[in-house]
Design a protein around this motif. Sequence first.
Motif, short mmCIF file in Angstrom:
data_model
loop_
_atom_site.label_atom_id
_atom_site.label_comp_id
_atom_site.label_asym_id
_atom_site.label_seq_id
_atom_site.Cartn_x
_atom_site.Cartn_y
_atom_site.Cartn_z
N UNK A 1 0.85 -1.17 0.00
CA UNK A 1 0.00 0.00 0.00
C UNK A 1 0.90 1.23 0.00
N UNK A 2 0.97 1.92 -1.10
CA UNK A 2 1.85 3.09 -1.23
C UNK A 2 0.99 4.31 -1.53
N UNK A 3 0.74 5.11 -0.56
CA UNK A 3 0.04 6.36 -0.78
C UNK A 3 0.69 7.40 0.10
N UNK A 4 1.70 8.07 -0.46
CA UNK A 4 2.50 9.02 0.31
C UNK A 4 1.71 10.24 0.73
N UNK A 5 0.57 10.49 0.08
CA UNK A 5 -0.20 11.68 0.41
C UNK A 5 -1.16 11.45 1.58
N UNK A 6 -1.17 10.26 2.12
CA UNK A 6 -2.05 9.93 3.25
C UNK A 6 -1.19 9.77 4.51
N UNK A 24 1.26 -2.33 15.55
CA UNK A 24 2.69 -2.02 15.51
C UNK A 24 3.29 -2.47 14.19
N UNK A 25 2.91 -3.66 13.73
CA UNK A 25 3.40 -4.14 12.43
C UNK A 25 2.92 -3.23 11.30
N UNK A 26 1.67 -2.81 11.38
CA UNK A 26 1.15 -1.93 10.34
C UNK A 26 1.87 -0.59 10.36
N UNK A 27 2.15 -0.07 11.54
CA UNK A 27 2.87 1.20 11.64
C UNK A 27 4.23 1.09 10.98
N UNK A 28 4.88 -0.07 11.14
CA UNK A 28 6.18 -0.30 10.51
C UNK A 28 6.06 -0.52 9.01
N UNK A 29 4.88 -0.95 8.52
CA UNK A 29 4.69 -1.29 7.11
C UNK A 29 4.13 -0.15 6.27
N UNK A 30 3.25 0.63 6.85
CA UNK A 30 2.58 1.68 6.08
C UNK A 30 3.44 2.93 6.01
N UNK A 160 -11.98 -13.43 17.99
CA UNK A 160 -11.68 -12.89 19.32
C UNK A 160 -11.64 -11.38 19.31
N UNK A 161 -10.73 -10.80 20.07
CA UNK A 161 -10.63 -9.34 20.15
C UNK A 161 -9.69 -8.77 19.08
N UNK A 162 -9.34 -9.59 18.12
CA UNK A 162 -8.47 -9.19 17.00
C UNK A 162 -7.21 -8.52 17.56
N UNK A 163 -6.54 -9.25 18.42
CA UNK A 163 -5.32 -8.77 19.06
C UNK A 163 -4.32 -9.91 19.17
N UNK A 164 -3.23 -9.70 19.88
CA UNK A 164 -2.19 -10.72 20.02
C UNK A 164 -2.76 -11.98 20.66
N UNK A 165 -3.56 -11.80 21.71
CA UNK A 165 -4.11 -12.95 22.44
C UNK A 165 -4.96 -13.85 21.54
N UNK A 166 -5.63 -13.26 20.57
CA UNK A 166 -6.47 -14.06 19.66
C UNK A 166 -5.72 -14.48 18.40
N UNK A 167 -4.39 -14.29 18.39
CA UNK A 167 -3.57 -14.77 17.30
C UNK A 167 -3.40 -13.81 16.14
N UNK A 168 -3.77 -12.56 16.33
CA UNK A 168 -3.67 -11.56 15.26
C UNK A 168 -2.44 -10.69 15.49
N UNK A 169 -1.32 -11.21 15.05
CA UNK A 169 -0.08 -10.46 15.23
C UNK A 169 0.13 -9.53 14.03
N UNK A 172 -2.24 -9.62 8.39
CA UNK A 172 -2.14 -9.13 7.02
C UNK A 172 -3.49 -9.18 6.30
N UNK A 173 -4.39 -10.10 6.71
CA UNK A 173 -5.71 -10.15 6.10
C UNK A 173 -6.48 -8.86 6.35
N UNK A 174 -6.14 -8.16 7.44
CA UNK A 174 -6.82 -6.91 7.76
C UNK A 174 -6.56 -5.81 6.75
N UNK A 175 -5.44 -5.92 6.03
CA UNK A 175 -5.17 -4.92 5.00
C UNK A 175 -6.28 -4.88 3.95
N UNK A 176 -6.99 -6.00 3.75
CA UNK A 176 -8.09 -6.02 2.78
C UNK A 176 -9.16 -5.00 3.17
#
Length: 193
Positions: A1-6, A24-30, A160-169, A172-176
């Motif tokens: 996802x490359x949108x430098x204006x956002x 945290x992973x998204x912050x490092x990726x976006x 689950x709560x869509x967090x680490x405890x529920x296995x959502x580290x 990447x599917x969330x990017x959809x």
Amino acid sequence: MRNESIRYLIVPGWQGSPQDHWQTHWQDSLPNSTRVEQADWMVPQRRDWVAALDEAVDAADTPVILIAHSLGCVTVAHWAEQATRSALRKVHGALLVAPADVERPNCPPALQNFAPIPRHLLPFPSQVVASDNDPAISAPRALQLARDWGAEAGILAGGGHINVKSGHRRWEQGFAYLYRLQSRLEQHSLRRA
């Protein structure tokens, strides 16, 4: 996802988002992303959290997409209810993941000062993502909030709560969901042009 204006503003929930949390992973990726930092992650105060979000939006010099989790989603709703028109115009959309129901009977006392949850239409396009077994909100309640906020809704099976405890580290599917939101924003701006 490359949108430098956002500018992507990551809005964590109660206790923040640790190193292995998807935010945290998204912050490092976006590109062009930053986290809304809070003075106190453990004993959140609604006024302080809303003020920190307001400062982060105000500091952005490009259009903003909010990426919120849990109590961060409720913070976004409170912020939108009291923000200035110029601040609201900066926010082009919001991805609201696993909003915390701070009105539920078993809500931790530390979160109860965020009740009641604002139920007004959000003045920007938004996407709610919840799950059918989240201990912090029921699926019907998440769908109701999405309707109240004028958001599209997606319910994950067994998320689950869509967090680490529920296995959502990395989650990447969330990017959809983020892609879908950004596509809606692009279509909307093309129609206005």
